[in-house]
Structure formats: C-alpha cells, structure tokens
Design a protein around this motif. Sequence first.
Motif, mmCIF file in Angstrom:
data_model
loop_
_atom_site.group_PDB
_atom_site.id
_atom_site.type_symbol
_atom_site.label_atom_id
_atom_site.label_comp_id
_atom_site.label_asym_id
_atom_site.label_seq_id
_atom_site.Cartn_x
_atom_site.Cartn_y
_atom_site.Cartn_z
ATOM 1 N N TYR A 1 -8.590 -0.985 12.629
ATOM 2 C CA TYR A 1 -7.487 -1.687 11.682
ATOM 3 C C TYR A 1 -6.972 -3.019 11.766
ATOM 4 C CZ TYR A 1 -7.377 3.733 11.353
ATOM 5 O OH TYR A 1 -7.661 4.889 11.170
ATOM 6 N N HIS A 2 -7.400 -3.929 12.638
ATOM 7 C CA HIS A 2 -6.984 -5.260 12.822
ATOM 8 C C HIS A 2 -6.993 -6.035 11.578
ATOM 9 C CE1 HIS A 2 -11.190 -5.734 14.400
ATOM 10 N NE2 HIS A 2 -10.724 -7.123 14.058
ATOM 11 N N HIS A 3 -7.844 -5.709 10.643
ATOM 12 C CA HIS A 3 -8.067 -6.574 9.437
ATOM 13 C C HIS A 3 -7.240 -5.722 8.216
ATOM 14 C CE1 HIS A 3 -10.816 -9.688 10.921
ATOM 15 N NE2 HIS A 3 -11.341 -8.875 11.404
ATOM 16 N N GLU A 4 -6.644 -4.793 8.411
ATOM 17 C CA GLU A 4 -5.719 -4.294 7.594
ATOM 18 C C GLU A 4 -4.554 -5.292 7.260
ATOM 19 O OE1 GLU A 4 -6.515 -1.883 5.791
ATOM 20 O OE2 GLU A 4 -7.632 -0.613 6.696
ATOM 21 N N TRP A 5 -4.078 -5.511 6.202
ATOM 22 C CA TRP A 5 -3.335 -6.522 5.828
ATOM 23 C C TRP A 5 -1.870 -5.558 5.556
ATOM 24 C CZ3 TRP A 5 -4.061 -11.321 2.701
ATOM 25 C CH2 TRP A 5 -5.313 -12.295 3.394
ATOM 26 N N TRP A 6 -0.583 -6.365 6.005
ATOM 27 C CA TRP A 6 0.572 -5.883 5.619
ATOM 28 C C TRP A 6 1.036 -5.655 4.297
ATOM 29 C CZ3 TRP A 6 4.137 -3.787 8.877
ATOM 30 C CH2 TRP A 6 5.653 -3.688 8.403
ATOM 31 N N ASN A 7 0.315 -6.192 3.367
ATOM 32 C CA ASN A 7 0.631 -6.036 1.863
ATOM 33 C C ASN A 7 -0.526 -5.096 1.349
ATOM 34 O OD1 ASN A 7 -1.807 -7.601 1.785
ATOM 35 N ND2 ASN A 7 -0.798 -9.205 0.387
ATOM 36 N N GLY A 8 -1.281 -4.353 2.151
ATOM 37 C CA GLY A 8 -2.291 -3.509 1.487
ATOM 38 C C GLY A 8 -3.573 -3.995 1.122
ATOM 39 N N LYS A 9 -3.786 -5.463 1.198
ATOM 40 C CA LYS A 9 -5.020 -5.997 0.481
ATOM 41 C C LYS A 9 -6.006 -6.278 1.851
ATOM 42 C CE LYS A 9 -2.659 -7.755 -3.439
ATOM 43 N NZ LYS A 9 -2.104 -8.927 -4.360
ATOM 44 N N GLY A 10 -6.002 -5.710 2.784
ATOM 45 C CA GLY A 10 -6.866 -5.725 3.929
ATOM 46 C C GLY A 10 -8.110 -4.830 3.872
ATOM 47 N N TYR A 11 -8.849 -4.742 5.004
ATOM 48 C CA TYR A 11 -10.248 -3.782 4.955
ATOM 49 C C TYR A 11 -10.095 -3.200 6.264
ATOM 50 C CZ TYR A 11 -12.899 -7.478 7.331
ATOM 51 O OH TYR A 11 -12.870 -8.464 8.472
ATOM 52 N N PRO A 12 -10.581 -2.055 6.715
ATOM 53 C CA PRO A 12 -11.514 -1.228 5.632
ATOM 54 C C PRO A 12 -10.791 -0.198 4.589
ATOM 55 C CG PRO A 12 -11.643 -0.572 7.754
ATOM 56 C CD PRO A 12 -10.581 -1.278 7.831
ATOM 57 N N PHE A 13 -9.708 -0.045 4.950
ATOM 58 C CA PHE A 13 -8.942 1.230 4.034
ATOM 59 C C PHE A 13 -7.914 1.035 3.177
ATOM 60 C CE2 PHE A 13 -10.826 3.218 8.114
ATOM 61 C CZ PHE A 13 -11.832 3.809 7.532
ATOM 62 N N GLY A 14 -7.358 -0.383 2.997
ATOM 63 C CA GLY A 14 -6.503 -0.813 2.404
ATOM 64 C C GLY A 14 -5.138 -0.229 2.691
ATOM 65 N N LEU A 15 -4.706 -0.009 4.184
ATOM 66 C CA LEU A 15 -3.473 0.341 4.605
ATOM 67 C C LEU A 15 -2.532 -0.476 4.512
ATOM 68 C CD1 LEU A 15 -4.669 2.164 7.935
ATOM 69 C CD2 LEU A 15 -4.447 3.223 5.571
#
Length: 209
Positions: free
Chosen positions: A120-134
């Motif tokens: 999850y270290h490439h998930e973004w605070w605003n939900g626009k990261g990856y792989p799951f859009g958390l």
Amino acid sequence: MKIIYENLSAEEILHMLPEEQIRHSENVGKLMEGFSKWLHAYAADEMYPYFSLAAYYHDIGKVCVLPSLLTKQGILTPNEYRIVQQHTVFAQELLDLARRGKITGIPEGLIPLLRDAAVYHHEWWNGKGYPFGLRGEEIPLVARATAICDSYDAMVSDRAYRSAYSHDYACSELERGAGRQFEPALVTLFLDHEAEILRMLDEMHASGE
C-alpha cells in the motif's frame, strides 16, 4: 507464484535487486527508524518498533520486475510504468508465500505489517494512488509513513535516469504533495525533524560512498 523464490529468505530475495534498489531499501528503512520514533507523538501503535523493518522490505516485489526496467536510464513508457507498478501486487504474492512458510526470515507476527507497507505504500491520501485506490485512513499507517520516507529518499538519491535533488527540493515536494499524495499531518511531523533528517541523509551518503 514465482516458485524460484520458495525456500529462500526474504533477505536473499531482496538482494536479488539491482544495487541501486538495495541501497534505496536500506535508506528507507533507516529513515523510518527515525520517523517511527516521532510517530509516538501522533498515535499509539505497539508495532512502531518494527516499522523500519517493514519499510526496508517495502520494494521486495520489484524482484519480479525485469531489472532492465528498474535501471532504465530514460523515461519509462506508459506500458513499462504499468509493469513496474505491479511490484505492489507481486509483494502481496511473495508475502503470502512467507505466510505459508515458503519464504523464510520474517517472523510470522510481522508478516501483516510488512504486507501493509509493501502493498500500500503507493496509495495516495486523495485516493488516486495504486494498486487499489485506497484513500485517507483506509491506507495503513505504516504505508502512509513509508510513502514519505520512500519519496524523500527517491528524490535525494542518484537514480539511473537523473542526479539527486537537494534536501530542500525534496522537502518542498513533500509539502506540495501533502493532502494529495501524503497525509498532511505526517508530512508536518516528518519535516518538523529536519535536523535529524539531514543527519540521517549525511550518514546515508557516507555509507554509500
């Protein structure tokens, strides 16, 4: 998945990465060692002593990506970038092997923490990261903190495709990403300890010479 990794230790697998990637993992672990101590002022978490280990293994999934992509000197094509992004999913599969005892060297009780950082270290605070859009606090704390250490070291280190940016530049980029890529409170906490960060940066540069 990846039967070639079975019966190896996590450390052996990590050291299959290109030298630049191994050094990055070491640096992120060192940065997190300091950051995790400061996090006590933010929230209670009995796993803080192990955050640095989780950060050290955050890119373990990159062993499943072609080294030529990890060390490419030019800009990645969109398709190549999508392949590199898969390292988070590969990490999930590798740590599932560890959970089943097919990869050694990680205490069973720490596997969920390492999984959180690696996946999850490439998930973004605003939900626009990856792989799951958390988004927001859906992202585990260890991953939100690892993202900051990961990005900082990536900016202040030489990469195959560019020279290192300055500490000041990296700090300004973290501030710019607060509320978008990073949790704002964690960016503030990290940058409140700028003197310690600079000390760690000097140590990392010295050890990399």
